[in-house]
Write an enzyme that holds these catalytic residues in place. Structure first.
Site, mmCIF file in Angstrom:
data_model
loop_
_atom_site.group_PDB
_atom_site.id
_atom_site.type_symbol
_atom_site.label_atom_id
_atom_site.label_comp_id
_atom_site.label_asym_id
_atom_site.label_seq_id
_atom_site.Cartn_x
_atom_site.Cartn_y
_atom_site.Cartn_z
ATOM 1 N N TYR A 259 0.860 -1.189 0.000
ATOM 2 C CA TYR A 259 0.000 0.000 0.000
ATOM 3 C C TYR A 259 0.892 1.233 0.000
ATOM 4 C CZ TYR A 259 -3.061 3.735 1.636
ATOM 5 O OH TYR A 259 -3.750 4.923 1.743
ATOM 6 N N GLU B 86 -3.411 7.556 -4.241
ATOM 7 C CA GLU B 86 -3.346 6.286 -3.493
ATOM 8 C C GLU B 86 -3.210 5.114 -4.446
ATOM 9 O OE1 GLU B 86 -5.930 4.790 0.159
ATOM 10 O OE2 GLU B 86 -6.950 4.348 -1.747
#
Length: 404
Positions: free
Chosen positions: A125, A213
């Site tokens: 992530y 993101e």
């Protein structure tokens, strides 16, 4: 301004960021053509269909009408046609959309990234955003990719890493290497991750992003680093520097009243209350909403007409508020510093007359520049509008109107 996944990935490619390749489609036929090209290019019958909406949790979300998930793996043309027809035009409900869900107008047909078996594959992530408290950009990353980062932060906060970058200095090479090291990478994977992070940060700055993101950030068994998913939000205040990016806006994903308000340069946010607000200045708007709550009501919106308001913009704001069936009263609270109170008053009068029969109570508090002229305009208009001098008095009138 939020972008769809397929739009974000195309922009990242311009900065040398490797992404999961794919093609957007608006119809099952377009999805079939996209699948054929993906299959021919990458030699695998497997592909992924992803619903394109401005919300996360698509993989776990379901289309109301068909029960199909928002992200599906398909392995042949028949499945493409079937799944595409069950997603397109349907309402996808995810943890972020709420029960109302969002209508899916486009899907992304993407290449299969799991082409090489489970050996040495990893999902990470990584996101970049502004840390307002520090006045610096922050890269937040974790080895626990492909899942809800909120759960990781709550259950295992030690697995969340942060790297702050001063806007004036840019991302240092040592910082990119630190991130790759914390991911536990080595060899070609380490080098590829350093390059990926560097290019991604350049994209964040170059595109004037508010948030960027990547989840999952994928490491294949051949050590390639790829953005499998991407969420990108652009800073609205910087769009004047990117007229081409402004054209990527999808207004169908936004609240219709907020879109209409934007056409008149009104700062409008829809809320769930029963008292419509029209105010000039964000601070005064917040204070007005507080007074409404203290008097027993609930604000139905945030509406700042700004310092350049005129009769036309005020009428537009008035019409937008009136479109909400939950509104039982309207409070107009204007302090005439830059904006003239008489202009606001004229806008209220024009809106009242143009809209015809208005049955809900309207409370007006005008103070400051040309307040006396404004009061005279309203008093001589013959309209059923209640006026107030103090904000507390206006709030009390709102309370009485709701109780009636």
């Amino acid at each position: 301004m939020n972008l769809h996944e397929y739009q974000s990935k195309e922009l990242l490619k311009n900065y040398g960021v490797p992404v999961q390749e794919g093609m957007a489609a608006s119809t099952p036929h377009e999805a079939e053509e996209a699948y054929r090209q993906i299959k021919t290019t990458y030699g695998s019958p497997f592909a992924v269909i992803k619903a394109q909406i401005h919300a996360g949790g698509r993989g776990k979300g379901k289309v109301k009408e068909t029960g199909v998930n928002g992200v599906k793996v398909i392995k042949n043309l028949d499945e493409v046609t079937d799944i595409a027809s069950k997603i397109l035009g349907g309402t996808l409900v995810t943890i972020q959309t709420g029960e109302a869900g969002k209508v899916v107008n486009k899907i992304l047909i993407a290449q299969d990234m799991y082409y090489d078996g489970p050996s040495e594959r990893k999902e990470f992530y990584l996101s970049i955003l502004l840390d307002r408290a520090k006045g610096q950009n922050v890269i937040m990353y974790s080895t626990e990719g492909g899942m809800d980062i909120e759960e990781v932060a709550h259950n295992t906060p030690e697995k969340i890493f942060k790297e702050w970058v001063h806007p004036g200095g840019g991302l240092g090479g040592y910082q990119a290497r630190k991130i790759a090291f914390n991911f536990g990478l080595k060899g070609d994977a380490f080098k590829n991750m350093v390059k990926f992070v560097t290019n991604l940060y350049n994209a964040y700055v170059g595109l004037d992003c508010a948030m960027l993101e990547i989840n999952p950030l994928f490491k294949a068994s051949d050590d390639k680093i790829v953005a499998v998913d991407c969420k990108m939000s652009l800073d609205d205040n910087a769009l004047m520097r990117h007229p081409d990016l402004a054209n990527l806006r999808d207004v169908s994903e936004e609240d219709a009243t907020e879109v209409e308000a934007g056409k008149f340069n009104l700062n409008f946010v829809k809320l769930d209350g029963n008292v419509g607000c029209m105010v000039n200045g964000a601070g005064l708007a917040m204070a007005t909403m507080d007074m409404i709550k203290l008097s027993g009501g609930e604000p139905a919106n945030f509406l700042d007409v700004g310092g350049t308001a005129n009769a036309q913009t005020v009428e537009a704001g008035f019409r937008i508020i009136m479109k909400d069936p939950k509104v039982k009263a309207i409070l107009i609270n204007i302090f005439g510093g830059i904006v003239r109170c008489d202009r606001v008053a004229q806008g209220v009068i024009d809106a009242y007359k143009n809209m015809g029969n208005i049955t809900i109570p309207i409370i007006v508090r005008l103070q400051g520049t040309n307040a006396e002229e404004a009061k005279k305009l309203i008093d001589e208009s013959g309209l059923k509008v209640q006026s107030a001098i103090q904000l507390s008095e206006a709030a009390e009138l709102v309370n009485k109107a709701l109780a009636a």
